[in-house]
Structures are given as structure tokens and as C-alpha cells.
Design an enzyme around this catalytic site. Structure first.
Site, PDB file in Angstrom:
ATOM      1  N   GLU A 161       1.210  -1.169  -0.259  1.00 54.37           N
ATOM      2  CA  GLU A 161      -0.168   0.146  -0.079  1.00 54.37           C
ATOM      3  C   GLU A 161       0.576   1.338   0.109  1.00 54.37           C
ATOM      4  O   GLU A 161       1.057   1.811   1.266  1.00 54.37           O
ATOM      5  CB  GLU A 161      -0.918  -0.004   1.271  1.00 54.37           C
ATOM      6  CG  GLU A 161      -1.740  -0.889   0.682  1.00 54.37           C
ATOM      7  CD  GLU A 161      -2.793  -1.492   2.538  1.00 54.37           C
ATOM      8  OE1 GLU A 161      -2.196  -0.464   3.410  1.00 54.37           O
ATOM      9  OE2 GLU A 161      -3.788  -2.029   2.579  1.00 54.37           O
ATOM     10  N   GLU A 170      -6.381  -7.757  -0.463  1.00 54.92           N
ATOM     11  CA  GLU A 170      -6.333  -7.768   1.246  1.00 54.92           C
ATOM     12  C   GLU A 170      -8.114  -7.348   1.486  1.00 54.92           C
ATOM     13  O   GLU A 170      -8.742  -6.232   0.419  1.00 54.92           O
ATOM     14  CB  GLU A 170      -6.150  -6.936   1.614  1.00 54.92           C
ATOM     15  CG  GLU A 170      -3.757  -7.477   1.931  1.00 54.92           C
ATOM     16  CD  GLU A 170      -3.295  -6.536   3.569  1.00 54.92           C
ATOM     17  OE1 GLU A 170      -4.016  -5.464   3.266  1.00 54.92           O
ATOM     18  OE2 GLU A 170      -2.283  -6.030   2.771  1.00 54.92           O
TER      19      GLU A 170
END
Length: 491
Positions: A284, A418
Site C-alpha cells: 500500500e 486484502e
């Protein structure tokens, strides 16, 4: 008799004059000329890079002319003595830079400027000229496009908070036990056929050269083999790793050098593995603490990180010249990915071997926020005041449809790396958690995405853990069954 002839003649003469007056009033009336107000429209216009035509209206009852210094614009007529329409033609722009021009329309007493813009041409793809460390080898690597290959990964699970844990104690630093073959066997037995392994690699034997310790490389390989030996797919990445991957101009050169050095080592070590092993460049990526819409600087630099990753892996040659690679949108956010992601260039022999990764935790207050004020979700929630007020079923479908339209339908595989929702010690919450997991998992599969449930090993309140990491026991069988069935039902 004489008087009668005179009367008849007079009457005839009068009728003739009257008819003449009527004819003149209806057919020969002269309308005084009126001035036409000077005007030009439109006063601005734009053309695509391919060029084209556009109409200009000039209103004027006298002489006028139009001119420009731009040699890429031509007119159907450049002057007239009355109101007219002009066809303006723009030639194709072969330059990648946009261009502008000013047209001037001049009347006897008035004038008007027209601003014209034209887009630049799309830059030609830059073919990646990479020197392979060893000759390419496609043995054991599928020739499917990335979207079709991704279909083979039915449902995935994250080995979270283990190998990406930073700290003196290594993989146990974040309160999880050492990963075992028994744990991965249990994940396989539960129905998962893919494991995403987040990893922090900055265990350096030489910090100046970013040389990864042999002991750590060997330990990561041991865990990868737990997965591969179960005939499962494994994805390894460079995870947060202390947050050194800042997408700014100031840090750009440093990060790209470190990415290149580290991925060259990782890829070389795993070069002989077949297509059950995938590499994911980053996680991320964002400027630490800034979760807003990225600036041009941020997403441009982050797109460059993806390109560095692809180049570094491919350059190691062997099976890595063909291996399926996963690249990330900015902060793995769906909106930012759709709006700002740029697919890296790849070598010719690895055509369509790249996948795109995004994550999904909407709505935050239900999925991640440990404040229990929001614990219901979905259209069937009993109390709207206990929901986040957004991101219900329609939002899930709309977001995943955007990924399908922009990537899957174009043949590009999408990894939902995720997703999940924390457990809460709130009576009645588990029903909504199961509803959420069922819907998100099923919708992802319906839209051609491969989802990986986020498991951080925490089996208590506010955790995501569904397995006992020490024994492999399934602690949340309903959660596991819901996820597996949701993914399989969409096949």
C-alpha cells in the site's frame, strides 16, 4: 349615351389603379436595410490529436476576414461581405505536446479572437530493452493471459503479521508464532488454494548495499515451499517494511535503487520456481499518513516504482522472464487505481503477464475501526444508526465493476490482495460480518477478481484471525465456510 361611356371608362380606370396599388403594397414593398450586429461563435474550440473539422459562424453585413499564424489550421473561406459559415480544419498533431492557436476575425469596425487548442498525440510505447542475466526459460510457466491465469486461483488467504513483522524477534515480533507446514496444510484443507505472503526484506548483511541476509532469504523460501508443496499458489511481495517506500520526488531515486537491488536478489533466488509462485512489487504505497487523493507527484513516482519492479525481475532471466507479476494501484485504492494507475511496459516475450492489485475495506468504520459504534452492515441492517451509512451491496458491486471494466475485460488479471472485517465482541455482529464476507467474496469472484482474505493471526476481539497459528485449528469455521462457498459459487 356619351355620359354612360364616360362613366364606364372612369370606373375601369379607377379599378385598374386600385389593383395596381394592391399589387404594389403586397409584392413590391421595399424594406429598408437594417444593420446586422457583428458576432462570432464559438470563441473557443478544441480538437483531438487526430485533427478534424469545426464550424465557425460569422454574423456581419459588411466585409470581414479571418486569419491565423498557425500552419496546422486551414479555412474553407477567409473573407466575405456578408454573414457566413466557415469550416475550420485542424491537421493531425503528431507531437505528444498539445498546441494552441489564436484566430482573428476582423470586420470593418469590430474584431473577435477565437482560441483553438489541440491535444498531443499519445506517446509511442517504449519497448523495454533488457539484458537478461541468463537466457529466458518458459518451462513450467503457463502461456495464458493474466486474467485467465488468475482464474486458477479460486480463493486466497493472507499469512499476515508474520514474515512482514519488523523487530528484533523477526517473524514473531508481532505476537504470532513461527509459521509451520502444519498451518499451511490446514489452510489448504480448509479450501484455500492460494496464499499471499507479506514480507519485510530489510534484514541486511550490508545496509549500504541492501544485501539481504542469507538466513532470512532461506527462511522465506522455506515458508514459500510450505505453500508450493501443497500445490497452492504463492504470492510474495515487499510489504510495508518500515515505510521506506515514499512516493515523492525527493525519495524517488533512492527508493528505485533500493527496489531494484532488493528485487534483483529476491527474483534471482526464486528464479527456478514455476508459475505457482508470483511476485508482487509493493503493498500500500502512499506518503506516510496522507490517505487523500494523490497528487500528480505521488502517483507518477509510485507508477515508476511498478516499472522498476518489472524491469528488475525480468532482467534476472530464466523463468522470471515469463513469470506472472503483480503491480499495485496507488495505496491499492480502487478509485486511485482506476484514475491514476499506468500499466508498466513489459518485455515482448512476457506479453500480458502483469496483474493489478487493489484492496477493499469499505466502509472503514465497519471493517477496520475498533470503535464498536458501527457494527451492522448491508441493506438488511436492522438499525441504520449502527451502520456506516454507505458502502452497502451496491457500492461493492459498483467498485468491483470498475475493476472489471478497466482491467479484467481487457484481459488483465486483478488480485484483491486484502479484504475482511474485524471480529467484535458485540452481540449480533457476527451475522453482519458473515453477510459482509459472503457478499464481498462472491462479488469479487463474479467480477473476475481473485480475493485474498486478510488474516493477521489475531483471534481475539478486533482481530482477523481465523486459524490457530500454533495448531492450525480452524477457530472460525463459519467464516471459513462462508468465504470458500462464496468464491466457489461464482465459478
Amino acid at each position: 349615351m356619351k355620359n354612360n361611356h364616360f362613366n364606364a371608362f372612369g370606373i375601369l380606370l379607377i379599378l385598374t389603379l386600385m389593383l395596381g396599388l394592391v399589387s404594389c403594397s403586397e409584392d413590391d414593398e421595399i424594406v429598408p436595410s437594417q444593420d446586422v450586429e457583428f458576432g462570432v461563435s464559438p470563441t473557443s474550440m478544441s480538437f483531438p490529436a487526430s485533427g478534424g473539422n469545426s464550424i465557425i459562424n460569422v454574423n456581419n453585413n459588411g466585409e470581414w476576414d479571418i486569419s491565423t499564424d498557425a500552419d496546422w489550421l486551414t479555412f474553407s473561406n477567409q473573407s466575405a461581405t456578408q454573414s457566413s459559415k466557415i469550416t475550420l480544419t485542424a491537421m493531425a498533431n503528431s507531437d505528444t505536446t498539445a498546441r494552441t492557436a489564436t484566430l482573428m476575425v476582423n470586420g470593418i469596425e469590430n474584431s473577435q479572437e477565437i482560441q483553438v487548442t489541440q491535444e498531443g498525440a499519445e506517446p509511442e510505447p517504449v519497448e523495454q530493452e533488457i539484458t537478461f542475466a541468463i537466457p529466458p526459460d518458459n518451462t513450467g510457466i503457463s502461456d495464458l493471459g493474466s486474467a485467465d491465469f488468475a482464474d486458477q486461483m479460486i480463493i486466497g488467504w493472507n499469512l499476515g503479521n508474520s514474515l512482514e513483522a519488523v523487530g528484533e524477534e523477526g517473524e514473531t515480533s508481532w505476537n504470532n508464532p513461527v509459521v509451520t507446514q502444519r498451518l499451511i496444510d490446514s489452510v489448504k484443507a480448509a479450501g484455500f488454494n492460494a496464499v499471499r505472503i507479506p514480507i519485510a526484506w530489510s534484514k541486511f548483511s550490508d545496509e549500504a548495499s541492501f544485501t539481504i541476509e542469507d538466513a532470512w532469504m532461506n527462511r522465506v523460501e522455506e515458508v514459500v515451499n510450505y505453500v508450493i508443496s501443497n500445490d497452492m499458489y504463492a504470492i510474495i511481495n515487499i510489504h510495508w517494511d518500515g515505510g521506506w517506500m515514499q512516493p515523492t520526488y525527493e525519495e524517488e531515486d533512492y527508493v528505485n535503487q533500493r527496489l531494484d537491488t532488493m528485487w534483483t536478489q529476491i527474483a534471482t533466488n526464486f528464479r527456478d520456481y514455476d508459475d505457482h509462485l508470483l511476485f508482487a512489487g509493493t503493498n500500500e504505497v502512499l506518503v506516510e499518513g496522507d490517505y487523500g487523493t494523490p497528487t500528480e507527484e505521488y502517483y507518477t513516482v509510485q507508477n515508476g516504482f511498478n516499472q522498476t519492479f518489472v524491469n528488475s525481475v525480468r532482467s534476472t532471466g530464466g523463468k522470471n522472464a515469463y513469470r506472472y507479476l503483480v503491480v499495485q494501484g496507488f495505496n491499492t485504492n480502487i478509485d486511485h487505481t482506476v484514475n491514476f494507475f499506468e500499466m508498466p511496459e513489459d518485455v515482448d516475450i512476457a506479453e500480458n503477464r502483469l496483474m493489478v492489485e487493489v484492496h477493499y475495506y469499505d466502509p472503514y468504520n465497519f471493517a477496520l475501526n475498533e470503535d464498536d459504534s458501527v457494527w451492522q452492515w448491508g441493506n438488511d441492517a436492522e438499525d441504520a444508526s449502527l451502520t456506516a451509512g454507505w458502502a452497502n451491496e451496491d457500492h461493492v458491486d459498483n467498485q468491483f465493476q470498475r475493476m472489471q471494466t478497466n482491467f479484467v475485460d481487457e484481459g488483465v488479471g486483478v488480485i484483491l490482495g486484502e479484504y475482511g472485517a474485524i471480529a467484535r465482541d458485540v452481540e449480533g455482529h457476527e451475522v453482519y460480518r458473515l453477510d459482509y464476507l459472503q457478499y464481498v467474496t462472491h462479488s469479487a469472484a463474479e467480477h473476475g477478481m481473485v480475493s485474498f482474505y486478510w488474516d493477521n493471526g489475531d483471534i481475539d476481539e478486533n482481530g482477523f484471525g481465523i486459524f490457530d497459528r500454533s495448531t492450525g485449528e480452524t477457530l472460525y469455521p463459519e467464516v471459513v465456510e462462508t468465504i470458500i462457498n462464496a468464491a466457489q459459487s461464482a465459478e
